[in-house]
Design a protein around this motif. Structure first.
Motif, short mmCIF file in Angstrom:
data_model
loop_
_atom_site.label_atom_id
_atom_site.label_comp_id
_atom_site.label_asym_id
_atom_site.label_seq_id
_atom_site.Cartn_x
_atom_site.Cartn_y
_atom_site.Cartn_z
N MET A 164 3.60 -5.73 5.28
CA MET A 164 2.72 -7.15 6.03
C MET A 164 1.61 -6.60 6.54
O MET A 164 0.04 -7.21 6.10
CB MET A 164 3.33 -7.81 6.82
N LEU A 165 1.55 -5.37 7.63
CA LEU A 165 0.05 -5.28 7.73
C LEU A 165 -0.58 -4.23 6.86
O LEU A 165 -2.14 -4.27 6.35
CB LEU A 165 0.75 -3.72 9.28
N SER A 166 -0.44 -3.71 6.15
CA SER A 166 -0.57 -2.57 4.56
C SER A 166 -1.21 -3.94 3.88
O SER A 166 -2.28 -4.02 3.24
CB SER A 166 0.26 -1.52 3.86
N LEU A 167 -0.78 -4.31 3.80
CA LEU A 167 -1.29 -5.99 2.90
C LEU A 167 -2.66 -6.49 3.67
O LEU A 167 -2.90 -6.44 2.81
CB LEU A 167 0.22 -6.72 2.11
N SER A 168 -1.94 -6.92 4.64
CA SER A 168 -3.29 -7.68 5.42
C SER A 168 -4.23 -6.63 5.63
O SER A 168 -5.67 -7.38 5.51
CB SER A 168 -2.77 -7.98 6.54
N ASP A 217 3.57 4.52 0.46
CA ASP A 217 4.47 3.93 1.67
C ASP A 217 4.36 2.95 2.64
O ASP A 217 3.27 3.82 3.30
CB ASP A 217 4.86 5.77 1.94
N ARG A 218 2.90 1.98 2.71
CA ARG A 218 2.61 1.20 3.84
C ARG A 218 1.08 1.80 4.02
O ARG A 218 0.45 1.22 4.63
CB ARG A 218 3.55 0.53 4.45
N GLU A 219 1.46 3.19 4.25
CA GLU A 219 0.55 3.93 5.29
C GLU A 219 0.28 3.32 6.00
O GLU A 219 -1.55 3.62 6.01
CB GLU A 219 -0.05 4.99 4.39
N LEU A 241 -0.97 -15.81 6.78
CA LEU A 241 -0.43 -15.50 6.11
C LEU A 241 1.17 -14.96 6.91
O LEU A 241 2.58 -15.20 6.74
CB LEU A 241 -0.51 -14.38 4.64
N PHE A 242 0.12 -14.09 7.56
CA PHE A 242 1.33 -12.62 8.43
C PHE A 242 1.08 -13.30 10.03
O PHE A 242 0.65 -12.73 10.73
CB PHE A 242 1.15 -11.79 8.30
N PRO A 243 1.87 -14.58 10.65
CA PRO A 243 0.92 -14.87 12.36
C PRO A 243 1.50 -13.97 12.97
O PRO A 243 1.43 -13.68 14.11
CB PRO A 243 1.99 -16.54 12.35
N GLU A 244 2.71 -12.95 12.61
CA GLU A 244 3.73 -12.48 12.96
C GLU A 244 2.65 -11.08 13.95
O GLU A 244 2.34 -10.52 15.07
CB GLU A 244 4.38 -11.71 12.84
#
Ligand SMILES: Nc1ncnc2c1ncn2[C@@H]1O[C@H](COP(=O)(O)OP(=O)(O)O)[C@@H](O)[C@H]1O
Ligand SMILES: [Mg+2]
Lengths: 291, 242
Positions: B140-144, B88-90, B118-121
């Protein structure tokens, strides 16, 4: 008008004491889920040792007051860190046992203080200015109130800057929100636990020295009686929220002062009522995050 | 590149409280590719990942590049190079995006460029509180957070869950890029996403690993796979072209 000013500023001074105790309680609970009933003992031992140091070098100078505050902070920090490392850490995640240990420590330490310093209060003196008064809107305000307010405000500011701008502060804020995810990022939160205990103990230690000037004495039970209100402040402010603790400390102390004066000494009852109202209307507290 | 094993799980059992939720699960994650765990809801996929990380009580053997990690605490396992992207991203809702990323940085020279690419946003939204991001942005934040460090393996739990088809495609495309750099153990219920990404599959049922093998074998008989997972062919969601 003069009565209002007196009650308000005295309330702020008392609120400063509540905040110095509640800030540590709130961070410790917020990060670790530990209800630290031994927190009052950190305050008392600091107040006694700071008094012992101050009276030996002459308690009436500003230098000795400054040293007493330093001693209070250091003693509180060390005793708290020791408590975390030796007792709390072994009981990680076992909340009932943690409560039992801190309650036991609180009771035993009062007996220890009575054994060392006796059951009578030890009267404390400080720089002459502290015992004098200043006129504010016609009210004669004891000067020690201003010292309490200034020191507590400085502690609050320091803690807020620490939480916002340091790596440890970042870890603590994240840990209050989701501790297991902090570990899952490869961070050893136990170091943050020790640090939070140390900071909380230091704040309580400073509170102990200031309390001895506010009340005019140090006694073995001093910490325990402040702890009760500090817990209420912590819950009202929102567990884990420093700003919440500051806001609630002022709120509780001012209401207590006004109720004691205008409603026939019902200050403590009003505080408990306030707690009940907050728990019913907003159980997570004024600035608490989680439900 | 394939052949050697990055992560070996042997006889892993895990429990939540006193309830056994994973029992005797065994599989290998080879280097250089994506291994996907599939299974019905509640089968024990998340618990398997959490057991590997020591986030829940576990027993059994877990080896990272031949060394036992099942006796280590979670933070030490992660510092050995196990990146984790939870179900759940957390993300830390009260922290800013930049603070979430900074907290996750372990290496002396974190891969900020990779994340920015990958995620310029996330970079433009650095000062925004993570709690105010959309679900896709939070993913995307969680992946980053996991990508910032030089990991030996990534454990990624349902990265496409609850995302719109367009976002699913974006996440899958990002994972394809990531998979070239680091092996992934992926929990994925979206069959099309699993087909795109995974070289091997592990199927978990009632807390046990029942089957594992090359993904191509499973997808040869997709009807059987769908029956096994209790999903409908039409309900598994599509992956648009990225
Ligand atoms: N917090 C929890 N407390 C008790 N049981 C849980 C908890 N989380 C999951 N479970 C149980 O553990 C089993 C496995 O769950 P999980 O690993 O989350 O499955 P999956 O990820 O495959 O959907 C399920 O039967 C679920 O009901
Ligand atoms: Mg799951």
């Amino acid at each position: 008008m003069s009565t209002v000013a007196l009650l308000l500023i005295t309330g702020l001074g008392l609120g400063a004491l509540y905040f110095l105790v509640a800030s540590g309680l709130s961070l410790i609970y917020g990060l670790m889920g530990v209800l630290n009933f031994a927190h009052g003992s950190f305050l008392t031992i600091s107040a006694f040792l700071a008094w012992e140091v101050a009276r030996r070098i002459g308690a009436d100078s500003w230098g000795s007051l400054g040293l007493a505050l330093l001693v209070g902070a250091v003693v509180g920090g060390i005793v708290a860190a020791g408590t975390e490392l030796l007792l709390i850490r072994r009981l990680y995640e076992r909340h009932i046992e943690q409560v039992l240990v801190t309650v036991g420590l609180a009771l035993a330490s009062v007996a220890l203080f009575q054994g060392i310093w006796g059951t009578d209060p030890q009267y404390v003196t400080g720089p002459a200015w502290l015992a004098q008064t200043t006129d504010v809107l016609g009210a004669r305000i004891p000067n020690n109130r201003f010292l309490l307010i200034a020191v507590a405000a400085a502690v609050l500011l320091t803690l807020l800057l620490f939480l916002r701008y340091t790596r440890f502060g970042l870890v603590i804020r994240a840990g209050v929100e989701n501790r297991s995810m902090v570990t899952a990022l490869g961070i050893d939160v136990r170091r943050a636990f020790t640090l939070v205990f140390t900071i909380g103990g230091a704040a309580a230690g400073i509170g102990g020295v200031l309390a001895s000037h506010y009340f005019g004495y140090v006694s073995p039970e001093m910490g325990a009686s402040l702890l009760i209100f500090a817990f209420i402040v912590t819950v009202i402010g929102g567990l884990g929220s420093l700003a919440g603790a500051a806001l609630a400390a002022v709120f509780v102390a001012v209401i207590q002062q006004f109720a004691n004066f205008y409603l026939g000494g019902t200050g403590d009852i009003m505080v408990v009522l306030l707690l009940a109202v907050v728990l019913l209307v907003r159980p997570r507290g004024l600035l608490g995050r989680r439900g | 590149m394939t052949g050697e094993v990055v992560l070996r799980v042997s006889g892993l059992s895990a429990r939540i409280g006193h309830q056994q939720v994973v029992e005797d699960v065994s599989f290998d994650v080879p280097a250089g590719e994506v291994t996907a765990i599939l299974g019905r809801n509640g089968a024990g996929k998340t618990s398997t990942i959490k057991g590997i990380l020591g986030l829940i009580g576990r027993s059994g053997i877990v080896e990272l590049e031949g060394e036992r990690i099942d006796t280590l605490a979670t933070d030490r396992i992660v510092r050995r190079g196990v990146g984790y992207v939870p179900e759940d991203r957390e993300v830390f809702a009260s922290l800013t995006v930049a603070e979430n990323l900074r907290l996750a940085e372990r290496d002396a020279s974190p891969r900020r460029e990779l994340v920015a690419e990958l995620f310029p946003e996330l970079i433009t939204r650095g000062a925004q509180r993570a709690g105010t991001l959309s679900g896709g942005q939070q993913q995307m934040l969680s992946l980053s957070r996991a990508l910032l460090n030089d990991n030996r393996i990534l454990l990624i739990d349902e990265p496409t869950k609850g995302l719109s088809p367009k976002l699913v495609a974006e996440v899958v495309a990002a994972l394809e890029v990531v998979a070239r750099v680091v092996p992934i153990l992926l929990v994925e219920q979206n069959l099309n996403a699993a087909r795109r990404l995974a070289a091997r599959l592990v199927v978990i049922e009632d807390g046990r690993s029942v089957l594992s093998g090359p993904a191509s074998e499973f997808f040869e008989d997709e009807e059987r796979l769908i029956r096994m997972l209790g999903v409908h062919g039409s309900g598994v969601g599509g992956v648009g072209t990225a």
